[in-house]
Design an enzyme around this catalytic site. Sequence first.
Site, PDB file in Angstrom:
ATOM      1  N   HIS A  34       0.859  -1.199   0.000  1.00 61.66           N
ATOM      2  CA  HIS A  34       0.000   0.000   0.000  1.00 61.66           C
ATOM      3  C   HIS A  34       0.886   1.236   0.000  1.00 61.66           C
ATOM      4  O   HIS A  34       1.474   1.603   1.026  1.00 61.66           O
ATOM      5  CB  HIS A  34      -0.944   0.025   1.205  1.00 61.66           C
ATOM      6  CG  HIS A  34      -1.911   1.193   1.150  1.00 61.66           C
ATOM      7  ND1 HIS A  34      -3.184   1.086   0.632  1.00 61.66           N
ATOM      8  CD2 HIS A  34      -1.774   2.480   1.527  1.00 61.66           C
ATOM      9  CE1 HIS A  34      -3.792   2.264   0.699  1.00 61.66           C
ATOM     10  NE2 HIS A  34      -2.953   3.133   1.235  1.00 61.66           N
ATOM     11  N   TYR A  52      -7.261  17.754  -1.834  1.00 62.50           N
ATOM     12  CA  TYR A  52      -5.997  18.268  -1.288  1.00 62.50           C
ATOM     13  C   TYR A  52      -4.974  18.351  -2.417  1.00 62.50           C
ATOM     14  O   TYR A  52      -5.100  17.651  -3.426  1.00 62.50           O
ATOM     15  CB  TYR A  52      -5.464  17.361  -0.159  1.00 62.50           C
ATOM     16  CG  TYR A  52      -5.169  15.930  -0.580  1.00 62.50           C
ATOM     17  CD1 TYR A  52      -3.950  15.577  -1.137  1.00 62.50           C
ATOM     18  CD2 TYR A  52      -6.119  14.923  -0.411  1.00 62.50           C
ATOM     19  CE1 TYR A  52      -3.681  14.275  -1.523  1.00 62.50           C
ATOM     20  CE2 TYR A  52      -5.861  13.612  -0.796  1.00 62.50           C
ATOM     21  CZ  TYR A  52      -4.642  13.298  -1.347  1.00 62.50           C
ATOM     22  OH  TYR A  52      -4.373  12.000  -1.738  1.00 62.50           O
ATOM     23  N   THR A  80      -6.458   9.793  -4.252  1.00 60.47           N
ATOM     24  CA  THR A  80      -7.618  10.604  -4.643  1.00 60.47           C
ATOM     25  C   THR A  80      -7.208  11.950  -5.245  1.00 60.47           C
ATOM     26  O   THR A  80      -7.985  12.543  -5.983  1.00 60.47           O
ATOM     27  CB  THR A  80      -8.544  10.856  -3.451  1.00 60.47           C
ATOM     28  OG1 THR A  80      -7.800  11.506  -2.412  1.00 60.47           O
ATOM     29  CG2 THR A  80      -9.138   9.567  -2.931  1.00 60.47           C
ATOM     30  N   ARG A 127     -10.260   0.784  -6.658  1.00 59.95           N
ATOM     31  CA  ARG A 127     -10.512   1.210  -5.281  1.00 59.95           C
ATOM     32  C   ARG A 127     -11.844   1.948  -5.219  1.00 59.95           C
ATOM     33  O   ARG A 127     -12.095   2.845  -6.031  1.00 59.95           O
ATOM     34  CB  ARG A 127      -9.402   2.147  -4.831  1.00 59.95           C
ATOM     35  CG  ARG A 127      -9.392   2.436  -3.335  1.00 59.95           C
ATOM     36  CD  ARG A 127      -8.330   3.478  -3.030  1.00 59.95           C
ATOM     37  NE  ARG A 127      -7.906   3.470  -1.641  1.00 59.95           N
ATOM     38  CZ  ARG A 127      -7.286   4.486  -1.057  1.00 59.95           C
ATOM     39  NH1 ARG A 127      -6.995   5.573  -1.756  1.00 59.95           N
ATOM     40  NH2 ARG A 127      -6.922   4.419   0.209  1.00 59.95           N
ATOM     41  N   ARG A 133     -14.113  12.982   3.516  1.00 64.78           N
ATOM     42  CA  ARG A 133     -13.199  14.125   3.366  1.00 64.78           C
ATOM     43  C   ARG A 133     -12.312  13.975   2.121  1.00 64.78           C
ATOM     44  O   ARG A 133     -11.632  14.904   1.726  1.00 64.78           O
ATOM     45  CB  ARG A 133     -12.346  14.298   4.637  1.00 64.78           C
ATOM     46  CG  ARG A 133     -11.292  13.280   4.805  1.00 64.78           C
ATOM     47  CD  ARG A 133     -10.526  13.361   6.116  1.00 64.78           C
ATOM     48  NE  ARG A 133     -10.017  12.036   6.417  1.00 64.78           N
ATOM     49  CZ  ARG A 133      -8.938  11.500   5.875  1.00 64.78           C
ATOM     50  NH1 ARG A 133      -8.219  12.190   5.023  1.00 64.78           N
ATOM     51  NH2 ARG A 133      -8.566  10.279   6.192  1.00 64.78           N
ATOM     52  N   TYR A 160     -12.115   1.676   0.950  1.00 65.67           N
ATOM     53  CA  TYR A 160     -11.659   2.545   2.048  1.00 65.67           C
ATOM     54  C   TYR A 160     -12.882   3.195   2.685  1.00 65.67           C
ATOM     55  O   TYR A 160     -13.646   3.886   2.014  1.00 65.67           O
ATOM     56  CB  TYR A 160     -10.704   3.612   1.505  1.00 65.67           C
ATOM     57  CG  TYR A 160      -9.927   4.391   2.559  1.00 65.67           C
ATOM     58  CD1 TYR A 160      -9.733   3.885   3.840  1.00 65.67           C
ATOM     59  CD2 TYR A 160      -9.359   5.629   2.263  1.00 65.67           C
ATOM     60  CE1 TYR A 160      -9.002   4.593   4.788  1.00 65.67           C
ATOM     61  CE2 TYR A 160      -8.629   6.346   3.216  1.00 65.67           C
ATOM     62  CZ  TYR A 160      -8.457   5.813   4.479  1.00 65.67           C
ATOM     63  OH  TYR A 160      -7.736   6.512   5.417  1.00 65.67           O
ATOM     64  N   HIS A 184      -6.592  -0.327   5.871  1.00 62.18           N
ATOM     65  CA  HIS A 184      -6.326   0.128   7.244  1.00 62.18           C
ATOM     66  C   HIS A 184      -7.347  -0.410   8.246  1.00 62.18           C
ATOM     67  O   HIS A 184      -7.829   0.329   9.130  1.00 62.18           O
ATOM     68  CB  HIS A 184      -6.269   1.659   7.302  1.00 62.18           C
ATOM     69  CG  HIS A 184      -5.586   2.291   6.114  1.00 62.18           C
ATOM     70  ND1 HIS A 184      -4.547   1.686   5.439  1.00 62.18           N
ATOM     71  CD2 HIS A 184      -5.804   3.468   5.464  1.00 62.18           C
ATOM     72  CE1 HIS A 184      -4.157   2.471   4.428  1.00 62.18           C
ATOM     73  NE2 HIS A 184      -4.907   3.543   4.422  1.00 62.18           N
ATOM     74  N   ASP A 252       2.244   2.987   3.153  1.00 66.30           N
ATOM     75  CA  ASP A 252       1.380   4.152   2.875  1.00 66.30           C
ATOM     76  C   ASP A 252       2.188   5.390   2.482  1.00 66.30           C
ATOM     77  O   ASP A 252       1.681   6.505   2.498  1.00 66.30           O
ATOM     78  CB  ASP A 252       0.432   4.488   4.029  1.00 66.30           C
ATOM     79  CG  ASP A 252      -0.671   5.459   3.581  1.00 66.30           C
ATOM     80  OD1 ASP A 252      -1.088   5.384   2.415  1.00 66.30           O
ATOM     81  OD2 ASP A 252      -1.085   6.307   4.391  1.00 66.30           O
TER      82      ASP A 252
HETATM   83  C1  0GY Z   1      -4.225   6.459   2.482  1.00 72.77           C
HETATM   84  C2  0GY Z   1      -5.111   7.352   3.232  1.00 72.77           C
HETATM   85  C3  0GY Z   1      -5.583   8.580   2.877  1.00 72.77           C
HETATM   86  C4  0GY Z   1      -5.617   9.131   1.565  1.00 72.77           C
HETATM   87  C5  0GY Z   1      -5.760   8.453   0.409  1.00 72.77           C
HETATM   88  O1  0GY Z   1      -6.107   8.326  -1.870  1.00 72.77           O
HETATM   89  C6  0GY Z   1      -5.979   9.085  -0.907  1.00 72.77           C
HETATM   90  O2  0GY Z   1      -6.046  10.315  -0.990  1.00 72.77           O
HETATM   91  O3  0GY Z   1      -5.723   7.142   0.364  1.00 72.77           O
HETATM   92  C7  0GY Z   1      -6.180   9.423   3.938  1.00 72.77           C
HETATM   93  O4  0GY Z   1      -6.197  10.645   3.798  1.00 72.77           O
HETATM   94  O5  0GY Z   1      -6.656   8.845   4.950  1.00 72.77           O
HETATM   95  O6  0GY Z   1      -4.526   5.289   2.335  1.00 72.77           O
HETATM   96  O7  0GY Z   1      -3.185   6.911   2.025  1.00 72.77           O
END
Ligand code: 0GY
Length: 297
Positions: A34, A52, A80, A127, A133, A160, A184, A252
């Site tokens: 991951h 973001y 994302t 995914r 958020r 997720y 997670h 991560d």
């Molecule tokens: C992670 C967790 C996060 C973000 C993303 O794709 C993403 O933006 O996965 C988070 O902000 O909790 O798995 O890296």
Amino acid sequence: MTEEVQVMDADWLEFHPSPKKPDLMLPNGAVDAHCHVFGPSPEFPFAPERKYTPCNAGKDKLYALRDYLGFERNVIVQATCHGKDNRAMVDACRSAGDKARGIASVGPDITMAELQEMDEAGVRGVRFNFVKRLVDATPQQVFLDIADKIKDLGWHIVVYFEAQDLEELVPFLERMPTILVVDHMGRPDVTKGTDHPDFQRFIRLMEENENIWSKVTCPERLSVEGPPYADVVPYCQAIVERFEDRVLWGTDWPHPNMKSHMPDDGALVDYIPKIARTPEQQQKLLVDNPMRLYWGR
Ligand code: 0GY
């Protein structure tokens, strides 16, 4: 045409500049299952709909970290901030030879030809993100239709969500026609204890559905105490001990949206023996399980 300069958020924390060398000697063929790539922008711009704007963290830095920590392979999960534009992730997979696999984010209009092209690059799943958020909500029917499209390729689904949303999501998750990997551990609230009904619901979900796997990842995200994340150990242990053939581990990196601190990736590797306490469990978590799921054809 001038390229838009995508400036990282003012409160963005960049990945650790000099992680420690892990004390743990990883088993041969260990997989970081991951991690993400961010850009680099402007070559791979961040998506307009992103929530973001991160720092750049491209494939070269990811693969340097892989080699430094002692991993052999990576599974790169579409972040994302790139929306459904999978080019940075696919490019990273292609340039790693057979040493990387990818998880994409796609929309309902994706064609079989596009999926097949990604498959050739090493993508093995999609995914579905329910974290409010990070993404705007997607109707469940859209996800069900995508699941239907990807299942014939032998791909799987990564999901997720946060613990408080699990109860409502169970019927949907149980309809997934492929292996389903939960990011997670479904983000338990670690102040509640492993006996809390929310975490027990997650354990029950895995007990009752043999196609459901879990990543025992992100202690730095789940911890309330901070390093060395002792408050997250019992949750990871509980999952590894019950489901040793259905767990995955990853760094991560580059740790999107960490606000309290930036973890040391070497220290994260040294966390592994606390959650997978025998060499046999470590071999399954780091090698056998990810190799079966991602390199098994
Ligand atoms: C992670 C967790 C996060 C973000 C993303 O794709 C993403 O933006 O996965 C988070 O902000 O909790 O798995 O890296």
